[in-house]
Every structure is written in structure tokens, then in C-alpha cells.
Design a protein around this motif. Structure first.
Motif, PDB file in Angstrom:
ATOM      1  N   LEU A 148       0.815  -1.214   0.000  1.00 15.35           N
ATOM      2  CA  LEU A 148       0.000   0.000   0.000  1.00 15.35           C
ATOM      3  C   LEU A 148       0.848   1.264   0.000  1.00 15.35           C
ATOM      4  O   LEU A 148       0.443   2.296  -0.553  1.00 15.35           O
ATOM      5  CB  LEU A 148      -0.929   0.004   1.216  1.00 15.35           C
ATOM      6  N   THR A 149       2.021   1.194   0.617  1.00 15.04           N
ATOM      7  CA  THR A 149       2.878   2.381   0.684  1.00 15.04           C
ATOM      8  C   THR A 149       3.857   2.469  -0.476  1.00 15.04           C
ATOM      9  O   THR A 149       4.520   3.498  -0.632  1.00 15.04           O
ATOM     10  CB  THR A 149       3.671   2.401   2.003  1.00 15.04           C
ATOM     11  N   ALA A 150       3.932   1.420  -1.301  1.00 17.69           N
ATOM     12  CA  ALA A 150       4.875   1.445  -2.431  1.00 17.69           C
ATOM     13  C   ALA A 150       4.704   2.673  -3.324  1.00 17.69           C
ATOM     14  O   ALA A 150       5.694   3.292  -3.723  1.00 17.69           O
ATOM     15  CB  ALA A 150       4.751   0.155  -3.243  1.00 17.69           C
ATOM     16  N   PRO A 151       3.458   3.078  -3.660  1.00 14.80           N
ATOM     17  CA  PRO A 151       3.315   4.286  -4.488  1.00 14.80           C
ATOM     18  C   PRO A 151       3.881   5.534  -3.822  1.00 14.80           C
ATOM     19  O   PRO A 151       4.296   6.473  -4.519  1.00 14.80           O
ATOM     20  CB  PRO A 151       1.798   4.408  -4.673  1.00 14.80           C
ATOM     21  N   ALA A 156       5.169   7.474  -6.986  1.00 19.26           N
ATOM     22  CA  ALA A 156       4.084   7.360  -7.964  1.00 19.26           C
ATOM     23  C   ALA A 156       2.804   8.036  -7.504  1.00 19.26           C
ATOM     24  O   ALA A 156       1.963   8.409  -8.326  1.00 19.26           O
ATOM     25  CB  ALA A 156       3.809   5.886  -8.260  1.00 19.26           C
ATOM     26  N   ALA A 157       2.628   8.203  -6.192  1.00 19.97           N
ATOM     27  CA  ALA A 157       1.383   8.760  -5.662  1.00 19.97           C
ATOM     28  C   ALA A 157       1.372  10.281  -5.620  1.00 19.97           C
ATOM     29  O   ALA A 157       0.349  10.872  -5.260  1.00 19.97           O
ATOM     30  CB  ALA A 157       1.123   8.205  -4.257  1.00 19.97           C
ATOM     31  N   ASP A 158       2.468  10.910  -5.984  1.00 21.34           N
ATOM     32  CA  ASP A 158       2.570  12.371  -5.857  1.00 21.34           C
ATOM     33  C   ASP A 158       1.485  13.095  -6.644  1.00 21.34           C
ATOM     34  O   ASP A 158       0.993  14.148  -6.214  1.00 21.34           O
ATOM     35  CB  ASP A 158       3.950  12.852  -6.311  1.00 21.34           C
ATOM     36  N   ASP A 159       1.106  12.569  -7.805  1.00 18.89           N
ATOM     37  CA  ASP A 159       0.127  13.232  -8.661  1.00 18.89           C
ATOM     38  C   ASP A 159      -1.271  12.623  -8.554  1.00 18.89           C
ATOM     39  O   ASP A 159      -2.159  12.987  -9.320  1.00 18.89           O
ATOM     40  CB  ASP A 159       0.595  13.181 -10.128  1.00 18.89           C
ATOM     41  N   GLY A 243       7.324   6.564   3.582  1.00 17.48           N
ATOM     42  CA  GLY A 243       6.940   7.688   2.740  1.00 17.48           C
ATOM     43  C   GLY A 243       5.563   8.252   2.973  1.00 17.48           C
ATOM     44  O   GLY A 243       5.093   9.086   2.193  1.00 17.48           O
ATOM     45  N   VAL A 244       4.879   7.821   4.030  1.00 17.84           N
ATOM     46  CA  VAL A 244       3.518   8.281   4.314  1.00 17.84           C
ATOM     47  C   VAL A 244       3.564   9.250   5.497  1.00 17.84           C
ATOM     48  O   VAL A 244       4.074   8.915   6.563  1.00 17.84           O
ATOM     49  CB  VAL A 244       2.593   7.100   4.654  1.00 17.84           C
TER      50      VAL A 244
END
Length: 265
Positions: A148-151, A156-159, A243-244
Motif C-alpha cells: 500500500l505504501t509502495a506508491p 508514484a502517488a505524488d500526482d 513515505g507516508v
């Protein structure tokens, strides 16, 4: 018959994924799409449905990991009990496995796990296999937390849309808390199951008397402000390393509890 032969002997019907589980996955997918695309559902309702369905899916995977490991360790009764179908209605303690964990999430944003599958331990000989069966569930939560935190840690989750990103952050928190809490060596939790085979028989007999109260005792201790603060500081330290941010988790919780108002309100 070896454990691998026993696993192959399980019928196809006993392995078939349950329509109930597939229905929960469908709710998760539709609600997740609605949150990501910001259409079809109010954001808070979408986040609530997405997180709730995804949390139930993770509970099913947690219990499946226990069952599958037990099967390959020698307990061939697992198939007939329906545990390999991922159907939450087949669990021996549906209240502890599904209902209470959901209530804990709604009440306090805590991924508190519950016991579910009944394993015929007398069929399994080696102590390390008993430990591995118990560890399989929380290890699944740990792997889900990484997935779940990989993005986030890959960038990858920035946008991604804020609501969807924060919903994933809150889901990750639930997985981390479930893994940490379930690994506690408290009777009734998987952490105790890991060490139990290595304890002296008289010690096991004494501690097993409290197995029915371990889960509730942990939940009660988390209501103590000092212990709650220490626990969540550790949880957020893990999430920060993945990264969360704490703000993303909090906004995810706020959207999940949509009846309390929108994030930032």
C-alpha cells in the motif's frame, strides 16, 4: 501422506474463491474508482466504503494465510472448513474476526485484529510449523502495508487525487497497527502463538487461561493516553519511513469518518 500431498488432495470446490469475497472486492474496486475519479459518490462515503471493503479483504487474506500455512503443515481439515475460499462467513469467530475489527477502525482508527480459523494443532508435529502458522497472518498485514505504501516511497502517488492518496495512507496505518498488535506476545494474539510451542507445558497451561481476554486487554491499554501516544508514535515512525506522512493518514481518517465533517473543517 506428506503435507504437500495433503494440500493437493483438497478438492477444487474447497479451494474455489467465494462469491462473498468477490463481492467485497467488487465494492472495494468500485468505491476506489469513485474516489480516484471523484464521481459517483460523495468523497467521504466513497472513502468509507473503499477503506471498509479493503480492510475486510485484508482480514480475509490474514486468515487465509493462517489456513494455507496450516494446510501445508499437515492440517488437511482446513479445506472442509471453507477457510481456503476466503469467505469471511466461514470463520469460526465472525464477531472477533470481522465485526470487532471494523468497530475498532470506526471508533479509533486502529487495525486491531481478531482470531478466526480453527486449526487442528494435533495434526502438526514440528514446533516451528506451529510458530510459522501463527506468524503467517501478521506477516500478511506487513506485506500489505509495504504494498500500500509502495506508491508513496516510489513517488508514484505524488500526482494522485488527494482523497485517494489519503485513503491509501489510512489503509496502510491499519495494516501497520494490525501487524504490530498481532505480533505482541499476548495470549489470544498471534505473537503468543509464535512463542507458545517453545514454552514449558505448565507455563502454557497458565497463560492459556487468559487467551480470551488478551485482545480486549490490549484494546483497553490503548485507551490510556500515555500508552496510546507511544504506540502511535511508533506506528507513524514506520509509516514515515515508508513515505507516508501523519497528515495524509489523518486526512484519510477524517474522510473515512465523513459524518464528523470534512478534512480541515
Amino acid at each position: 501422506m506428506t503435507p504437500s500431498d495433503s494440500a493437493r488432495a483438497i478438492s477444487r470446490r474447497d479451494r474455489r474463491i467465494s462469491p462473498v469475497f468477490l463481492g467485497i472486492v467488487a465494492v472495494m474496486a468500485v468505491a476506489g474508482w469513485a474516489v480516484y475519479r471523484d464521481r459517483g459518490l460523495p468523497t467521504g462515503v466513497g472513502v468509507f466504503l473503499f477503506v471498509t471493503a479493503a480492510w475486510v479483504v485484508s482480514l480475509c487474506l490474514h486468515e487465509y494465510a493462517h489456513a494455507r500455512t496450516a494446510l501445508h503443515s499437515g492440517d488437511i481439515s482446513i479445506g472442509a472448513k471453507g477457510y481456503l475460499t476466503l469467505n469471511p462467513l466461514k470463520y469460526t469467530h465472525a464477531m472477533l474476526s470481522i465485526v470487532l475489527p471494523l468497530l475498532f477502525v470506526i471508533m479509533g482508527g486502529i487495525g486491531l485484529p481478531g482470531g478466526a480459523v480453527f486449526i487442528e494443532r494435533q495434526r502438526i508435529e514440528e514446533r516451528w510449523k506451529h510458530s510459522l502458522i501463527s506468524a503467517a497472518g501478521p506477516l500478511t498485514n506487513a506485506l500489505l502495508a509495504v504494498a500500500l505504501t509502495a506508491p508513496f516511497w516510489l513517488g508514484a502517488a505524488d500526482d494522485w487525487p488527494l482523497a485517494f492518496r489519503c485513503a491509501l495512507a489510512f489503509l496502510a496505518l491499519l495494516q501497520v497497527t494490525a501487524a504490530i498488535l498481532n505480533f505482541l506476545p499476548v495470549p489470544g494474539l498471534d505473537g503468543y502463538g509464535v512463542i507458545e510451542p517453545w514454552l514449558r507445558p505448565e507455563t502454557r497451561a497458565k497463560l492459556n487461561q487468559y487467551a480470551g481476554f488478551g485482545l480486549l486487554a490490549v484494546f483497553a491499554l490503548l485507551w490510556i493516553p500515555e500508552l496510546n501516544r507511544v504506540f502511535f508514535d511508533a506506528v507513524h515512525a514506520v509509516l514515515d519511513a515508508l513515505g507516508v506522512t501523519e497528515a495524509e493518514v489523518q486526512w484519510g481518517l477524517d474522510w473515512f469518518r465523513f459524518w464528523d465533517g470534512q478534512p480541515g473543517s
